[in-house]
Design an enzyme around this catalytic site. Sequence first.
Site, mmCIF file in Angstrom:
data_model
loop_
_atom_site.group_PDB
_atom_site.id
_atom_site.type_symbol
_atom_site.label_atom_id
_atom_site.label_comp_id
_atom_site.label_asym_id
_atom_site.label_seq_id
_atom_site.Cartn_x
_atom_site.Cartn_y
_atom_site.Cartn_z
ATOM 1 N N HIS A 1 0.880 -1.117 -0.139
ATOM 2 C CA HIS A 1 -0.034 -0.204 0.188
ATOM 3 C C HIS A 1 0.903 1.200 0.028
ATOM 4 O O HIS A 1 2.108 1.249 0.506
ATOM 5 C CB HIS A 1 -0.947 0.044 1.387
ATOM 6 C CG HIS A 1 -0.132 -0.019 2.587
ATOM 7 N ND1 HIS A 1 0.594 -1.084 2.974
ATOM 8 C CD2 HIS A 1 0.130 1.166 3.512
ATOM 9 C CE1 HIS A 1 1.219 -0.457 4.156
ATOM 10 N NE2 HIS A 1 0.792 0.610 4.475
ATOM 11 N N THR A 2 0.331 2.340 -0.449
ATOM 12 C CA THR A 2 1.020 3.385 -0.226
ATOM 13 C C THR A 2 -0.104 4.814 -0.017
ATOM 14 O O THR A 2 -1.033 4.509 0.087
ATOM 15 C CB THR A 2 2.180 3.665 -1.503
ATOM 16 O OG1 THR A 2 2.869 4.873 -1.081
ATOM 17 C CG2 THR A 2 1.302 4.025 -2.521
#
Lengths: 104, 157
Positions: free
Chosen positions: B69-70
């Site tokens: 994820h970012t």
Amino acid sequence: MRKKCLKILAVCGNGLGSSLIVKMILESVLADLGVYGIVDSTSVAQAGGMMPFADVIITSTAFYKGIESAIPADKPVITCKNILDKEELGRKMQELIKEKFSDI
Amino acid sequence: MSKKLIDLLQEDLIHLNVEVNTWEEALAAGVQLLIDSGGVEQQYLDGMIKMIKEIGPYVVIAPGLALGHTGSDQGVHRTCFSLITLKNPVNFGVPDNDPVDVVFCFAAPNKEEHMQALREMALFCCDELNLKAIRTAETPKQVRESLIKFFKEEKKF
């Protein structure tokens, strides 16, 4: 006298993933231990401004190197290998409270 | 509104025994499912890999398990989750938790909307038996059945 509130800051890459998971698990750990505390989660970018106000910093071992230099030298830090392991988190939290926050 | 993991993790967002050689390829395979579902742009993958190279492999959260994820500002259209398992585990450079063979990916437009699904993902993966079920599943449907079975009763950390 009102119990002291332990302020814990969970830090991860962007404050959306592991730090939120740590917050959820830690809230359960604190309830089990009967410790009054608040857990905040944040990103590494925003952690700098928040760390001075936290009693304890929590992060994953995978990520610790990335923020080590930003943590104030006297600030207690807990690093977790497996952030899904409630037992690891609970044991480390308990040890830290015994050692540094015996008034809690 | 917060969505359940089972509602987000539809069969086309689960791929099993994907063949990759590196951690970058593993994340690319997981994010591609999010891209194909219209949840994120290619930018999401690029942003994630860039961030890992800058600050370390923050996506590895437990032994054998990564959560790709970012930031919400990296081409995110809506809350979405994907799951892949790897035929050949890859190293991310985290000695305690390498090699990784289960990769969840998610994207979140804000800090709230993915909370329920993230909580369920963490609750599910806390239990080694569930990770084993993911690793040995032969079809995406079987993974979804394990999820449904596990959450029949209310779960707590």
